[in-house]
Scaffold this motif. Structure first.
Motif, PDB file in Angstrom:
ATOM      1  N   ALA A  18       1.556  -1.041  -0.063  1.00  0.00           N
ATOM      2  CA  ALA A  18      -0.190  -0.109   0.456  1.00  0.00           C
ATOM      3  C   ALA A  18       0.860   0.707   0.154  1.00  0.00           C
ATOM      4  O   ALA A  18       0.352   2.320  -0.647  1.00  0.00           O
ATOM      5  CB  ALA A  18      -0.856   0.208   1.071  1.00  0.00           C
ATOM      6  N   MET A  19       1.910   1.294   0.837  1.00  0.00           N
ATOM      7  CA  MET A  19       2.926   2.285   0.643  1.00  0.00           C
ATOM      8  C   MET A  19       3.815   2.410  -0.375  1.00  0.00           C
ATOM      9  O   MET A  19       3.762   3.468  -0.960  1.00  0.00           O
ATOM     10  CB  MET A  19       3.629   2.292   2.076  1.00  0.00           C
ATOM     11  CG  MET A  19       3.578   2.435   3.405  1.00  0.00           C
ATOM     12  SD  MET A  19       4.951   2.675   4.417  1.00  0.00           S
ATOM     13  CE  MET A  19       3.708   1.125   5.467  1.00  0.00           C
ATOM     14  N   ALA A  20       3.990   1.630  -1.177  1.00  0.00           N
ATOM     15  CA  ALA A  20       5.190   1.864  -2.482  1.00  0.00           C
ATOM     16  C   ALA A  20       3.708   2.274  -3.837  1.00  0.00           C
ATOM     17  O   ALA A  20       4.420   2.405  -4.503  1.00  0.00           O
ATOM     18  CB  ALA A  20       5.474   0.424  -2.640  1.00  0.00           C
ATOM     19  N   ALA A  21       2.593   1.916  -3.909  1.00  0.00           N
ATOM     20  CA  ALA A  21       1.892   1.932  -4.771  1.00  0.00           C
ATOM     21  C   ALA A  21       1.685   3.324  -4.764  1.00  0.00           C
ATOM     22  O   ALA A  21       1.412   3.996  -5.527  1.00  0.00           O
ATOM     23  CB  ALA A  21       0.766   1.126  -4.755  1.00  0.00           C
ATOM     24  N   LYS A  22       1.148   4.048  -3.322  1.00  0.00           N
ATOM     25  CA  LYS A  22       0.918   4.896  -2.991  1.00  0.00           C
ATOM     26  C   LYS A  22       1.934   5.929  -2.780  1.00  0.00           C
ATOM     27  O   LYS A  22       1.682   7.062  -4.010  1.00  0.00           O
ATOM     28  CB  LYS A  22       0.711   5.261  -1.498  1.00  0.00           C
ATOM     29  CG  LYS A  22       0.342   7.149  -1.041  1.00  0.00           C
ATOM     30  CD  LYS A  22      -0.090   6.769   0.669  1.00  0.00           C
ATOM     31  CE  LYS A  22      -0.290   8.720   0.801  1.00  0.00           C
ATOM     32  NZ  LYS A  22      -0.756   8.604   2.275  1.00  0.00           N
ATOM     33  N   PHE A  23       3.174   6.157  -2.555  1.00  0.00           N
ATOM     34  CA  PHE A  23       3.856   6.878  -3.265  1.00  0.00           C
ATOM     35  C   PHE A  23       4.397   6.874  -5.174  1.00  0.00           C
ATOM     36  O   PHE A  23       4.958   7.707  -5.495  1.00  0.00           O
ATOM     37  CB  PHE A  23       6.004   6.801  -2.691  1.00  0.00           C
ATOM     38  CG  PHE A  23       5.594   5.980  -1.814  1.00  0.00           C
ATOM     39  CD1 PHE A  23       4.654   7.292  -0.646  1.00  0.00           C
ATOM     40  CD2 PHE A  23       6.040   5.528  -0.182  1.00  0.00           C
ATOM     41  CE1 PHE A  23       4.319   6.877   0.821  1.00  0.00           C
ATOM     42  CE2 PHE A  23       5.500   5.181   1.100  1.00  0.00           C
ATOM     43  CZ  PHE A  23       5.110   6.139   1.655  1.00  0.00           C
ATOM     44  N   THR A  24       4.636   5.725  -5.698  1.00  0.00           N
ATOM     45  CA  THR A  24       4.441   5.594  -6.256  1.00  0.00           C
ATOM     46  C   THR A  24       3.487   6.330  -7.826  1.00  0.00           C
ATOM     47  O   THR A  24       3.902   7.448  -8.718  1.00  0.00           O
ATOM     48  CB  THR A  24       4.454   3.865  -7.243  1.00  0.00           C
ATOM     49  OG1 THR A  24       5.668   3.098  -7.190  1.00  0.00           O
ATOM     50  CG2 THR A  24       4.071   3.784  -9.279  1.00  0.00           C
ATOM     51  N   LEU A  25       1.996   7.213  -6.995  1.00  0.00           N
ATOM     52  CA  LEU A  25       0.789   7.077  -7.804  1.00  0.00           C
ATOM     53  C   LEU A  25       1.328   8.309  -7.673  1.00  0.00           C
ATOM     54  O   LEU A  25       1.193  10.035  -8.452  1.00  0.00           O
ATOM     55  CB  LEU A  25      -0.526   6.770  -7.217  1.00  0.00           C
ATOM     56  CG  LEU A  25      -0.474   5.106  -7.292  1.00  0.00           C
ATOM     57  CD1 LEU A  25      -1.656   5.041  -6.744  1.00  0.00           C
ATOM     58  CD2 LEU A  25      -1.068   5.537  -9.686  1.00  0.00           C
ATOM     59  N   MET A  26       1.404   8.834  -6.481  1.00  0.00           N
ATOM     60  CA  MET A  26       2.191  10.484  -6.173  1.00  0.00           C
ATOM     61  C   MET A  26       2.987  10.965  -7.362  1.00  0.00           C
ATOM     62  O   MET A  26       3.274  12.200  -7.723  1.00  0.00           O
ATOM     63  CB  MET A  26       2.659  10.181  -4.541  1.00  0.00           C
ATOM     64  CG  MET A  26       1.972  10.399  -3.843  1.00  0.00           C
ATOM     65  SD  MET A  26       2.366  10.267  -2.016  1.00  0.00           S
ATOM     66  CE  MET A  26       2.762  12.132  -1.667  1.00  0.00           C
ATOM     67  N   GLY A  27       3.879   9.371  -7.279  1.00  0.00           N
ATOM     68  CA  GLY A  27       5.187  10.616  -8.039  1.00  0.00           C
ATOM     69  C   GLY A  27       4.531  10.242 -10.100  1.00  0.00           C
ATOM     70  O   GLY A  27       4.782  11.189 -10.901  1.00  0.00           O
ATOM     71  N   ALA A  28       4.112   9.246 -10.223  1.00  0.00           N
ATOM     72  CA  ALA A  28       3.056   9.770 -11.500  1.00  0.00           C
ATOM     73  C   ALA A  28       2.100  10.650 -11.943  1.00  0.00           C
ATOM     74  O   ALA A  28       1.978  10.803 -13.099  1.00  0.00           O
ATOM     75  CB  ALA A  28       3.277   7.931 -11.633  1.00  0.00           C
ATOM     76  N   ASP A 182      11.913  10.358  -1.720  1.00  0.00           N
ATOM     77  CA  ASP A 182      13.390   9.725  -3.100  1.00  0.00           C
ATOM     78  C   ASP A 182      12.432   8.867  -4.059  1.00  0.00           C
ATOM     79  O   ASP A 182      12.833   9.445  -5.203  1.00  0.00           O
ATOM     80  CB  ASP A 182      14.318   8.650  -2.165  1.00  0.00           C
ATOM     81  CG  ASP A 182      15.403   8.159  -3.229  1.00  0.00           C
ATOM     82  OD1 ASP A 182      16.100   8.883  -3.531  1.00  0.00           O
ATOM     83  OD2 ASP A 182      14.942   7.052  -3.065  1.00  0.00           O
ATOM     84  N   MET A 183      11.117   8.089  -3.419  1.00  0.00           N
ATOM     85  CA  MET A 183      10.714   7.452  -4.121  1.00  0.00           C
ATOM     86  C   MET A 183       9.918   7.918  -5.342  1.00  0.00           C
ATOM     87  O   MET A 183      10.645   7.568  -6.675  1.00  0.00           O
ATOM     88  CB  MET A 183      10.247   6.392  -3.346  1.00  0.00           C
ATOM     89  CG  MET A 183       9.391   4.802  -4.454  1.00  0.00           C
ATOM     90  SD  MET A 183       8.577   3.728  -3.680  1.00  0.00           S
ATOM     91  CE  MET A 183       7.644   3.383  -4.875  1.00  0.00           C
ATOM     92  N   ILE A 184       9.423   8.921  -4.600  1.00  0.00           N
ATOM     93  CA  ILE A 184       7.999   9.660  -5.536  1.00  0.00           C
ATOM     94  C   ILE A 184       9.346  10.728  -6.581  1.00  0.00           C
ATOM     95  O   ILE A 184       8.794  10.052  -8.164  1.00  0.00           O
ATOM     96  CB  ILE A 184       8.062  10.916  -4.424  1.00  0.00           C
ATOM     97  CG1 ILE A 184       6.815  10.020  -3.980  1.00  0.00           C
ATOM     98  CG2 ILE A 184       6.960  12.112  -5.173  1.00  0.00           C
ATOM     99  CD1 ILE A 184       6.032  11.253  -2.175  1.00  0.00           C
ATOM    100  N   LYS A 185      10.192  11.353  -6.139  1.00  0.00           N
ATOM    101  CA  LYS A 185      10.914  12.123  -7.736  1.00  0.00           C
ATOM    102  C   LYS A 185      11.616  11.074  -8.370  1.00  0.00           C
ATOM    103  O   LYS A 185      12.010  11.309  -9.221  1.00  0.00           O
ATOM    104  CB  LYS A 185      11.975  12.535  -6.184  1.00  0.00           C
ATOM    105  CG  LYS A 185      13.308  13.708  -7.012  1.00  0.00           C
ATOM    106  CD  LYS A 185      14.438  13.870  -6.263  1.00  0.00           C
ATOM    107  CE  LYS A 185      15.534  14.574  -8.028  1.00  0.00           C
ATOM    108  NZ  LYS A 185      16.382  15.480  -6.553  1.00  0.00           N
TER     109      LYS A 185
END
Length: 291
Positions: A18-28, A182-185
């Motif tokens: 859930a965390m990784a998916a949330k951060f991915t969408l915030m970046g995309a 870092d992940m979002i960026k």
């Protein structure tokens, strides 16, 4: 920043996916289409007739997420609708390093303009914590159990980022859910680069790894601080950025003690020697990446 993964999904408390998916969408960003193969993320976000996704979402088979992503990207181009729309595949380590390797290789070889994000919890968690190609050395899983004749998984973790660099990807990066900015960026950067880009996110699983649900981020951070999970970027085959650790490097023993899947190493005869072998893996990363 708007969260594009809605609350109320069926993920465990402290769920790494859930965390990784949330951060991915915030970046995309909002203008994206997500392809998601079978796995924990798919199961816990889309129990019929519900969905936690606030963007267009496609469920693929375990083995063909990259092929579906490539097809979506090609269809958007054929229809003249690609524009700034991002095509993002999110798959677990089983769907990426093992079952989906062939379709990933083909899509990257053909040069499709999409971003593949591997959410790596280091085993097949959705089906019972079986070993995957991402399972680290000596970790105990249901198919590589520790016991009288075994310390756990006997094979090293597959270096998927290096494999994608070898495919000629213009952008490959490692991330950790312990470092969301870092992940979002990195995801944002990956989706803005033309061609097939690859992000590999380290994602500790409270259920499969055996730690308290409140410790997900703490465990993830420790993996980075020991050097077992280096954070870096590779652009057109060259390492361009590395997160340095300096004097803050921790011994791998501190990381292993946090997880039930490594607890046998502190009880079995010969465990100290095995811990030293894992420390050697971290030491090599520290040297190779200049951590």
């Amino acid at each position: 920043m708007k969260s594009l993964l809605a609350p109320g999904h069926r993920g465990c408390a402290g769920c790494c996916d859930a965390m990784a998916a949330k951060f991915t969408l915030m970046g995309a960003g909002e203008d994206c289409i997500v392809i998601n193969p079978t796995g924990c993320l798919e199961v816990m976000t889309t129990p019929f007739p519900e969905t936690a996704w606030d963007v267009p979402w496609v469920h693929s088979l375990f083995e063909n997420a990259a092929a579906v992503g490539a097809g979506v990207e090609a269809a958007l181009k054929a229809l003249g609708k690609k524009g700034n729309t991002k095509v993002v595949v999110m798959g677990g380590d089983g769907a990426t390093l093992d079952i989906g390797m062939r379709s990933i290789s083909g899509a990257f070889e053909r040069g499709h303009d999409f971003t593949y994000v591997c959410i790596d919890n280091e085993a097949y968690m959705n089906t019972g914590v079986q070993r995957s190609g991402a399972t680290p050395y000596n970790a105990s899983t249901t198919t590589s159990p520790s016991g009288k004749v075994s310390f756990g998984n006997p094979r090293p973790k597959k270096n998927m980022p290096a494999i994608m660099v070898a495919h000629g990807s213009p952008y490959v990066a490692t991330t950790s859910l312990a470092y969301p900015k870092d992940m979002i960026k990195k995801v944002q950067k990956a989706t803005e680069i033309e061609g097939p880009s690859y992000i590999h996110c380290h994602a500790p699983c409270t259920t499969g790894w055996g730690f308290d649900t409140s410790k997900t981020v703490e465990v993830a951070r420790m993996a980075v601080q020991t050097g077992l999970w280096p954070l870096y970027e590779v652009e057109n085959g060259d390492i361009t950025k590395v997160r340095k650790l300096g004097k803050s490097i921790k011994p791998v023993e501190d990381y292993l003690k946090m997880q039930r899947r490594f607890s046998h190493l502190f009880k079995m005869e010969g465990g100290e020697e095995e811990i030293a072998k894992i420390q050697a893996i971290a030491d090599k990363n520290i040297e190779v990446y200049g951590l």
